[in-house]
Design an enzyme around this catalytic site. Structure first.
Site, PDB file in Angstrom:
ATOM      1  N   ALA A  27       0.861  -1.180   0.000  1.00 52.90           N
ATOM      2  CA  ALA A  27       0.000   0.000   0.000  1.00 52.90           C
ATOM      3  C   ALA A  27       0.897   1.230   0.000  1.00 52.90           C
ATOM      4  CB  ALA A  27      -0.887  -0.010   1.232  1.00 52.90           C
ATOM      5  N   GLU A  61       4.793  -5.060   7.268  1.00 55.67           N
ATOM      6  CA  GLU A  61       4.027  -4.041   8.008  1.00 55.67           C
ATOM      7  C   GLU A  61       4.545  -3.804   9.428  1.00 55.67           C
ATOM      8  OE1 GLU A  61       2.711  -6.267   5.996  1.00 55.67           O
ATOM      9  OE2 GLU A  61       1.141  -5.337   4.775  1.00 55.67           O
ATOM     10  N   GLY A 118       0.584  -5.035   0.843  1.00 55.89           N
ATOM     11  CA  GLY A 118      -0.626  -5.157   0.023  1.00 55.89           C
ATOM     12  C   GLY A 118      -0.389  -5.913  -1.275  1.00 55.89           C
ATOM     13  N   GLU A 120      -0.567  -9.445  -0.341  1.00 55.14           N
ATOM     14  CA  GLU A 120      -1.979  -9.723  -0.041  1.00 55.14           C
ATOM     15  C   GLU A 120      -2.819  -9.804  -1.314  1.00 55.14           C
ATOM     16  OE1 GLU A 120      -1.802  -6.428   2.775  1.00 55.14           O
ATOM     17  OE2 GLU A 120      -2.725  -7.740   4.266  1.00 55.14           O
TER      18      GLU A 120
HETATM   19  N1  COA Z   1       4.565   3.213  -0.733  1.00 62.72           N
HETATM   20  C1  COA Z   1       4.922   4.362  -1.307  1.00 62.72           C
HETATM   21  N2  COA Z   1       6.021   4.489  -2.094  1.00 62.72           N
HETATM   22  C2  COA Z   1       6.768   3.391  -2.300  1.00 62.72           C
HETATM   23  C3  COA Z   1       6.431   2.148  -1.723  1.00 62.72           C
HETATM   24  C4  COA Z   1       5.264   2.084  -0.911  1.00 62.72           C
HETATM   25  N3  COA Z   1       4.850   0.944  -0.343  1.00 62.72           N
HETATM   26  N4  COA Z   1       7.358   1.248  -2.096  1.00 62.72           N
HETATM   27  C5  COA Z   1       8.243   1.899  -2.886  1.00 62.72           C
HETATM   28  N5  COA Z   1       7.888   3.193  -3.002  1.00 62.72           N
HETATM   29  C6  COA Z   1       8.562   4.247  -3.770  1.00 62.72           C
HETATM   30  C7  COA Z   1       9.771   4.776  -3.037  1.00 62.72           C
HETATM   31  O1  COA Z   1       9.393   5.737  -2.071  1.00 62.72           O
HETATM   32  C8  COA Z   1      10.562   5.366  -4.181  1.00 62.72           C
HETATM   33  O2  COA Z   1       9.997   6.593  -4.543  1.00 62.72           O
HETATM   34  P1  COA Z   1      10.957   7.886  -4.864  1.00 62.72           P
HETATM   35  O3  COA Z   1      11.779   7.434  -6.051  1.00 62.72           O
HETATM   36  O4  COA Z   1       9.995   8.982  -5.184  1.00 62.72           O
HETATM   37  O5  COA Z   1      11.786   8.088  -3.634  1.00 62.72           O
HETATM   38  C9  COA Z   1      10.294   4.393  -5.319  1.00 62.72           C
HETATM   39  O6  COA Z   1       9.101   3.707  -4.959  1.00 62.72           O
HETATM   40  C10 COA Z   1      11.395   3.375  -5.508  1.00 62.72           C
HETATM   41  O7  COA Z   1      11.605   2.730  -4.272  1.00 62.72           O
HETATM   42  P2  COA Z   1      13.052   2.597  -3.571  1.00 62.72           P
HETATM   43  O8  COA Z   1      12.827   2.389  -2.107  1.00 62.72           O
HETATM   44  O9  COA Z   1      13.929   3.734  -3.973  1.00 62.72           O
HETATM   45  O10 COA Z   1      13.607   1.259  -4.258  1.00 62.72           O
HETATM   46  P3  COA Z   1      14.611   0.210  -3.618  1.00 62.72           P
HETATM   47  O11 COA Z   1      14.955  -0.750  -4.695  1.00 62.72           O
HETATM   48  O12 COA Z   1      15.725   0.879  -2.915  1.00 62.72           O
HETATM   49  O13 COA Z   1      13.767  -0.565  -2.494  1.00 62.72           O
HETATM   50  C11 COA Z   1      11.831  -1.726  -1.622  1.00 62.72           C
HETATM   51  C12 COA Z   1      12.669  -1.363  -2.862  1.00 62.72           C
HETATM   52  C13 COA Z   1      10.593  -2.470  -2.123  1.00 62.72           C
HETATM   53  C14 COA Z   1      12.651  -2.669  -0.704  1.00 62.72           C
HETATM   54  C15 COA Z   1      11.449  -0.451  -0.843  1.00 62.72           C
HETATM   55  O14 COA Z   1      10.886   0.471  -1.760  1.00 62.72           O
HETATM   56  C16 COA Z   1      10.449  -0.684   0.263  1.00 62.72           C
HETATM   57  O15 COA Z   1      10.829  -1.168   1.322  1.00 62.72           O
HETATM   58  N6  COA Z   1       9.174  -0.312   0.037  1.00 62.72           N
HETATM   59  C17 COA Z   1       8.142  -0.381   1.041  1.00 62.72           C
HETATM   60  C18 COA Z   1       7.673  -1.817   1.217  1.00 62.72           C
HETATM   61  C19 COA Z   1       6.622  -1.880   2.323  1.00 62.72           C
HETATM   62  O16 COA Z   1       6.875  -1.618   3.472  1.00 62.72           O
HETATM   63  N7  COA Z   1       5.398  -2.256   1.915  1.00 62.72           N
HETATM   64  C20 COA Z   1       4.296  -2.375   2.849  1.00 62.72           C
HETATM   65  C21 COA Z   1       3.495  -1.144   2.893  1.00 62.72           C
HETATM   66  S1  COA Z   1       2.125  -1.294   4.024  1.00 62.72           S
END
Ligand code: COA
Length: 259
Positions: free
Chosen positions: A65, A133, A110, A113
């Protein structure tokens, strides 16, 4: 169907819904959730579609999400947020056509999920499944605490839910979270071949099988068996059942009409 955050196309009765917000790793925001509900409803009703594949554009399936949308929300708003996503995913799960997740990359929160709400999951070896989460001070809110233990068992589910640590596609396949595994460049072909195989069998039977499994999982064994007997008998009213059994006896391929 014009969408801003999804690409939807149908070839050979297989619809592919591609989540298309790659610069944000396909993070699921409210607009995307609404588009997904609309697209899935339309595809479920479309007689030219027999199976639906959900996948993600770029290096992610869905990275969860959209954290920006929930960071400052009140408890009341968070409940509405969870119920909205749960409702959309439950509708996907209750679709009477096979919905198959082709998990190409990050399937976190999400995204995991969403894959869980699909009927079958095909994972790339490069996929990353996880429920992170707890690292945000949250728990999964789109069905993860309920569907994951039902799918893989309580221990393996709690390992993922409590640690928040991701696993790759191979490990997801080993624990039963992914049903099939493919090399990244073979993911879509593998998923389409599986979908095409289902298109060749009786569509009414496929719908009743999906219904029987969905209804039975929420019931006792005896109640589930009752559901199964009723749905089994309902197929006696279809020409597909007569055709399928007659074709076997006559040693020829069945021609199903979906009636
Ligand atoms: N919500 C909002 N934005 C998200 C996102 C999320 N769940 N997951 C990734 N993004 C965005 C990042 O903020 C980034 O945006 P920006 O370029 O404007 O800064 C872009 O997507 C790329 O992500 P980034 O973190 O730079 O890539 P990465 O390869 O370094 O890491 C992940 C990838 C998936 C490990 C990392 O993005 C992450 O941990 N995301 C959140 C996962 C999460 O907690 N999901 C559960 C949500 S309830």
């Amino acid at each position: 169907m014009p969408f801003e955050l999804l690409l939807v196309e149908t070839t050979d009765r297989i619809a592919t819904v591609t989540i298309n917000r790659p610069d944000k790793l396909n993070a699921l925001n409210a607009a995307m959730l609404a588009e997904l509900a609309t697209a899935m409803g339309a595809l479920a009703a479309d007689h030219n579609v027999g199976a639906i594949i959900i996948t993600g554009a770029g290096r992610s399936f869905v990275a969860g999400a959209d954290i920006g949308e929930i960071a400052a929300e009140s408890s009341t708003a968070l409940e509405a947020f969870a119920r909205k996503g749960q409702g959309t995913f439950r509708a996907i799960e209750r679709t009477q056509k096979p919905v198959i997740a082709a998990v190409n990359g990050f399937a976190l929160g999400g995204g995991c999920e969403l894959a869980l709400a699909c009927h079958v999951r095909v994972a790339s070896t490069k996929a990353k499944f996880g429920l992170p989460e707890v690292k945000l001070g949250l728990i999964p809110g789109y069905g993860g605490t309920q569907r994951l233990p039902r799918l893989v068992g309580r221990g393996p589910a709690l390992k993922l839910i409590l640690s928040g640590e991701p696993i790759d596609g191979t490990e997801a396949h080993r624990i039963g979270l992914a049903d099939m595994l493919a090399e990244p460049d073979a993911l879509m072909a593998t998923t389409r071949a599986f979908a095409a195989g289902i298109l060749a069998v009786g569509p009414v039977a496929v719908a009743r099988a999906l219904e029987a499994v969905d209804l039975g999982l929420d019931r006792s064994l005896d109640e589930g068996l009752d559901v199964e007997a009723k749905l089994f008998s309902s197929l006696g009213n279809t020409s597909d059942m007569r055709e399928g059994t007659r074709a076997f006896i006559e040693k020829r391929a069945a021609v199903f009409t979906g009636s």
